[in-house]
Design a protein around this motif. Structure first.
Motif, PDB file in Angstrom:
ATOM      1  N   PRO A  29       0.824  -1.203   0.000  1.00 15.59           N
ATOM      2  CA  PRO A  29       0.000   0.000   0.000  1.00 15.59           C
ATOM      3  C   PRO A  29       0.861   1.257   0.000  1.00 15.59           C
ATOM      4  O   PRO A  29       1.981   1.266   0.521  1.00 15.59           O
ATOM      5  N   ASP A  30       0.327   2.302  -0.581  1.00 14.76           N
ATOM      6  CA  ASP A  30       0.971   3.598  -0.538  1.00 14.76           C
ATOM      7  C   ASP A  30       1.104   4.012   0.926  1.00 14.76           C
ATOM      8  O   ASP A  30       0.123   3.981   1.668  1.00 14.76           O
ATOM      9  N   PRO A  31       2.310   4.371   1.399  1.00 15.64           N
ATOM     10  CA  PRO A  31       2.484   4.676   2.816  1.00 15.64           C
ATOM     11  C   PRO A  31       1.663   5.871   3.285  1.00 15.64           C
ATOM     12  O   PRO A  31       1.215   5.901   4.424  1.00 15.64           O
ATOM     13  N   PRO A  60       8.160  14.473  13.193  1.00 11.03           N
ATOM     14  CA  PRO A  60       8.916  15.591  12.633  1.00 11.03           C
ATOM     15  C   PRO A  60       8.296  16.097  11.325  1.00 11.03           C
ATOM     16  O   PRO A  60       7.750  15.312  10.540  1.00 11.03           O
ATOM     17  N   VAL A  61       8.383  17.389  11.111  1.00 10.35           N
ATOM     18  CA  VAL A  61       7.929  17.991   9.854  1.00 10.35           C
ATOM     19  C   VAL A  61       8.758  17.398   8.717  1.00 10.35           C
ATOM     20  O   VAL A  61       9.971  17.256   8.830  1.00 10.35           O
ATOM     21  N   GLY A  62       8.094  17.011   7.640  1.00 10.90           N
ATOM     22  CA  GLY A  62       8.780  16.517   6.452  1.00 10.90           C
ATOM     23  C   GLY A  62       9.350  15.117   6.552  1.00 10.90           C
ATOM     24  O   GLY A  62      10.142  14.712   5.710  1.00 10.90           O
ATOM     25  N   GLN A  63       8.918  14.347   7.547  1.00  9.55           N
ATOM     26  CA  GLN A  63       9.433  12.988   7.730  1.00  9.55           C
ATOM     27  C   GLN A  63       9.042  12.092   6.554  1.00  9.55           C
ATOM     28  O   GLN A  63       7.965  12.229   5.982  1.00  9.55           O
ATOM     29  N   ASP A  64       9.927  11.171   6.201  1.00  8.10           N
ATOM     30  CA  ASP A  64       9.654  10.216   5.130  1.00  8.10           C
ATOM     31  C   ASP A  64       8.380   9.434   5.457  1.00  8.10           C
ATOM     32  O   ASP A  64       8.220   8.954   6.589  1.00  8.10           O
ATOM     33  N   PRO A  65       7.452   9.307   4.517  1.00  6.45           N
ATOM     34  CA  PRO A  65       6.185   8.615   4.782  1.00  6.45           C
ATOM     35  C   PRO A  65       6.339   7.168   5.253  1.00  6.45           C
ATOM     36  O   PRO A  65       5.575   6.708   6.099  1.00  6.45           O
ATOM     37  N   ARG A  66       7.331   6.448   4.747  1.00  5.06           N
ATOM     38  CA  ARG A  66       7.525   5.060   5.179  1.00  5.06           C
ATOM     39  C   ARG A  66       8.009   5.004   6.626  1.00  5.06           C
ATOM     40  O   ARG A  66       7.584   4.139   7.394  1.00  5.06           O
TER      41      ARG A  66
END
Length: 117
Positions: A44-46, A93-99
């Motif tokens: 699935p899309d994270p 955190p702001v901008g954290q990697d979605p995965r």
């Protein structure tokens, strides 16, 4: 108080998770990405999976600008879950990697035995 995309009184008391939680999130990421029987077509899309989980558990997501932390704390901060007055908060955190965000959510929900709403 740290600046957040959505500021809450709770955000000022957020502490970074311990090293063990950081290693567990890394382990979840490794198992998700390194599973040879998992097809990329069915993964699935994270972002969608994250939205689905936060809705299922009734979480309010607060993005926190971690640039106010010392570098070693900033690098180790992955996520924090807390409940206050019936409000379920997941701070990331702001901008954290979605995965990474999705893996951290899964680890913290399981570790703290949070139940769906």
């Amino acid at each position: 108080m740290p600046q957040t995309a959505e500021t809450t009184d709770d955000a000022s008391g957020i502490e970074s998770p311990g090293r063990q939680e950081h290693q567990e999130v890394g382990g979840v990421l490794a198992s998700d990405n390194g599973n040879p029987s998992r097809s990329p077509d069915v993964t699935p899309d994270p972002v969608t999976a994250f939205k689905d989980l936060t809705a299922k558990y009734g979480l309010r997501v607060v993005e926190w600008d971690t640039s106010v932390l010392e570098p070693e704390l900033r690098e180790g901060y992955v996520a924090h879950y807390l409940e206050e007055k019936g409000d379920r908060i997941f701070a990331v955190p702001v901008g954290q990697d979605p995965r990474t965000r999705l893996s951290a959510l899964r680890v913290l929900l399981a570790r703290q035995e949070v139940t769906p709403v």
